[in-house]
Design an enzyme around this catalytic site. Structure first.
Site, PDB file in Angstrom:
ATOM      1  CB  SER A  11      32.866  40.490  44.829  1.00 27.62           C
ATOM      2  OG  SER A  11      34.236  40.239  44.636  1.00 27.62           O
ATOM      3  CB  SER A 132      44.190  35.760  29.321  1.00 28.68           C
ATOM      4  OG  SER A 132      45.520  35.348  29.425  1.00 28.68           O
ATOM      5  CE1 TYR A 147      47.279  36.494  37.471  1.00 27.03           C
ATOM      6  CE2 TYR A 147      48.749  37.521  35.892  1.00 27.03           C
ATOM      7  CZ  TYR A 147      47.483  37.371  36.432  1.00 27.03           C
ATOM      8  OH  TYR A 147      46.427  38.096  35.916  1.00 27.03           O
ATOM      9  CE  LYS A 151      44.841  35.520  34.568  1.00 29.25           C
ATOM     10  NZ  LYS A 151      43.371  35.498  34.574  1.00 29.25           N
TER      11      LYS A 151
HETATM   12  N1  LIG Z   1      44.174  44.151  37.651  1.00 26.89           N
HETATM   13  C1  LIG Z   1      45.270  43.669  37.034  1.00 26.89           C
HETATM   14  O1  LIG Z   1      46.383  44.143  37.252  1.00 26.89           O
HETATM   15  C2  LIG Z   1      45.099  42.532  36.043  1.00 26.89           C
HETATM   16  C3  LIG Z   1      46.024  42.407  34.994  1.00 26.89           C
HETATM   17  C4  LIG Z   1      45.873  41.381  34.068  1.00 26.89           C
HETATM   18  C5  LIG Z   1      44.837  40.485  34.221  1.00 26.89           C
HETATM   19  N2  LIG Z   1      43.949  40.606  35.244  1.00 26.89           N
HETATM   20  C6  LIG Z   1      42.879  39.618  35.366  1.00 26.89           C
HETATM   21  O2  LIG Z   1      41.636  40.289  35.386  1.00 26.89           O
HETATM   22  C7  LIG Z   1      40.672  39.493  36.073  1.00 26.89           C
HETATM   23  C8  LIG Z   1      39.872  40.371  37.037  1.00 26.89           C
HETATM   24  O3  LIG Z   1      40.727  40.903  38.001  1.00 26.89           O
HETATM   25  P1  LIG Z   1      40.532  42.377  38.598  1.00 26.89           P
HETATM   26  O4  LIG Z   1      41.613  43.217  38.044  1.00 26.89           O
HETATM   27  O5  LIG Z   1      39.140  42.816  38.444  1.00 26.89           O
HETATM   28  O6  LIG Z   1      40.903  42.098  40.143  1.00 26.89           O
HETATM   29  P2  LIG Z   1      39.961  41.979  41.448  1.00 26.89           P
HETATM   30  O7  LIG Z   1      39.251  43.264  41.683  1.00 26.89           O
HETATM   31  O8  LIG Z   1      40.861  41.435  42.511  1.00 26.89           O
HETATM   32  O9  LIG Z   1      38.841  40.925  41.055  1.00 26.89           O
HETATM   33  C9  LIG Z   1      39.028  39.535  41.132  1.00 26.89           C
HETATM   34  C10 LIG Z   1      37.674  38.895  41.295  1.00 26.89           C
HETATM   35  O10 LIG Z   1      37.854  37.464  41.269  1.00 26.89           O
HETATM   36  C11 LIG Z   1      37.135  36.949  42.374  1.00 26.89           C
HETATM   37  N3  LIG Z   1      37.643  35.650  42.804  1.00 26.89           N
HETATM   38  C12 LIG Z   1      38.850  35.347  43.326  1.00 26.89           C
HETATM   39  N4  LIG Z   1      38.905  34.040  43.622  1.00 26.89           N
HETATM   40  C13 LIG Z   1      37.688  33.522  43.277  1.00 26.89           C
HETATM   41  C14 LIG Z   1      37.114  32.228  43.335  1.00 26.89           C
HETATM   42  N5  LIG Z   1      37.791  31.178  43.828  1.00 26.89           N
HETATM   43  N6  LIG Z   1      35.844  32.057  42.869  1.00 26.89           N
HETATM   44  C15 LIG Z   1      35.133  33.100  42.384  1.00 26.89           C
HETATM   45  N7  LIG Z   1      35.615  34.348  42.334  1.00 26.89           N
HETATM   46  C16 LIG Z   1      36.881  34.553  42.773  1.00 26.89           C
HETATM   47  C17 LIG Z   1      37.240  37.994  43.465  1.00 26.89           C
HETATM   48  O11 LIG Z   1      36.215  37.754  44.401  1.00 26.89           O
HETATM   49  P3  LIG Z   1      36.383  37.880  46.003  1.00 26.89           P
HETATM   50  O12 LIG Z   1      35.920  39.277  46.316  1.00 26.89           O
HETATM   51  O13 LIG Z   1      35.484  36.832  46.552  1.00 26.89           O
HETATM   52  O14 LIG Z   1      37.840  37.647  46.326  1.00 26.89           O
HETATM   53  C18 LIG Z   1      36.998  39.245  42.622  1.00 26.89           C
HETATM   54  O15 LIG Z   1      35.632  39.445  42.397  1.00 26.89           O
HETATM   55  C19 LIG Z   1      41.452  38.357  36.723  1.00 26.89           C
HETATM   56  O16 LIG Z   1      41.292  37.169  35.975  1.00 26.89           O
HETATM   57  C20 LIG Z   1      42.887  38.828  36.655  1.00 26.89           C
HETATM   58  O17 LIG Z   1      43.813  37.750  36.605  1.00 26.89           O
HETATM   59  C21 LIG Z   1      44.062  41.624  36.160  1.00 26.89           C
END
Ligand SMILES: NC(=O)c1ccc[n+]([C@@H]2O[C@H](COP(=O)([O-])OP(=O)(O)OC[C@H]3O[C@@H](n4cnc5c(N)ncnc54)[C@H](OP(=O)(O)O)[C@@H]3O)[C@@H](O)[C@H]2O)c1
Length: 272
Positions: A11, A132, A147, A151
């Protein structure tokens, strides 16, 4: 024949960018999300099909994986991307938030992997790419223990699974990224707070400040991460772990090169 990728959490953020990029490269994409009725962009691609999926809901996991397999015939690559962050002092965390952190970031990938294994065994192999964080291989700041737990556990799960899935030609990959320039993730963080307990206030203020003001040099271009996913999915890279970004590489190298006591004190000194 076009290959098919199944992605969780499309999303927003990395999941959405990955879905669009693979579709533009001619892959079929099973894009999954909790609220498909809100999606207006991915619906415009003829080679993207959208399925409703909350990774913590076993019935939805069964339905979405079954529907995606039946829509495309074969799934080649699965990306465990859905994730969220719970930050703040462990003492202040609500019981539900503790469980939810584990449920989404760790149990979610377990649910997805288990649902796809019968299919991947049947078709003779496949790949799970797991998003991760460098927070999955090292700690980087206070107040991120939940967190980190989610991870680190994901990393242990995937490394442990390697041995039983290798003979089945099922490959496993991990991506350890840092903060993204697209900051939805940070905006969506759940903060543990309790107005009655002030012992963690100063540290919380410093961490929130760091999140709000970290310069772009500490953040990754999300397209670099998408390209890394593409490199793994297409077989150009065979790396088990791909660490992305200057901050992640610096911290992981430091963690691996000094005694843990020295590492912990170095990080703690930034927040003392
Ligand atoms: N951005 C950072 O700083 C960062 C750093 C290191 C790792 N990561 C990792 O990267 C990955 C993607 O994150 P992002 O940066 O793209 O952040 P994001 O834009 O917040 O995306 C997170 C996604 O996960 C979905 N989600 C949350 N809970 C869920 C559930 N129970 N079932 C299905 N979908 C769910 C959200 O959907 P909804 O719209 O429904 O909430 C959203 O689509 C994550 O695993 C995160 O831990 C991010």
């Amino acid at each position: 024949m076009a290959k098919t990728i199944f992605i969780t959490g499309t999303s927003s953020g990395l999941g959405k960018l990955t879905a669009k990029y693979f579709a533009q490269q001619g892959w079929n994409v099973a894009a999954t999300m909790r609220s498909p009725e809100k999606e207006t962009e991915l619906t415009t691609y003829s080679n993207i099909k959208i399925f409703k999926l909350d990774v913590t809901d076993i019935e939805q996991v069964k339905n979405a994986t079954k529907q995606a397999i039946s829509a495309f015939g074969k799934i080649d690559v699965i990306v465990n991307n859905a994730g969220m962050g719970t930050y703040g002092a462990l003492e202040l965390a609500k019981e539900n938030d503790i469980d939810w952190q584990f449920a989404v970031n760790t149990r979610g990938p377990i649910n997805i992997i288990r649902a796809f294994l019968p299919h991947l065994r049947e078709v003779g192999g496949g790949m799970f790419i797991n998003i991760s964080s460098f927070m999955g291989v090292t700690t980087a700041a206070p107040l991120g223990s939940l967190y980190n737990m989610s991870k680190f556990a994901l990393e242990g799960l995937i490394e442990g699974l390697y041995y039983e899935l290798k003979p089945l030609n099922i490959e496993l990959r991990l991506i350890e990224q840092g903060g993204s320039k697209d900051n939805n993730f940070v905006d969506n963080v759940t903060w543990n707070t309790d107005p009655e307990i002030t012992a963690y206030d100063e540290m919380t203020r410093k961490l929130k400040n760091l999140f709000a003001n970290a310069g772009d040099e500490h953040k990754d271009d999300p397209m670099v991460i998408v390209n890394a996913i593409y490199g793994l999915a297409s077989g150009e890279s065979k790396k088990f772990r791909t660490i992305i970004g200057a901050s992640g590489n610096y911290l992981v190298n430091l963690r691996n090169s000094v005694p843990i006591e020295e590492y912990l004190e170095t990080i703690a000194a930034n927040f003392g």
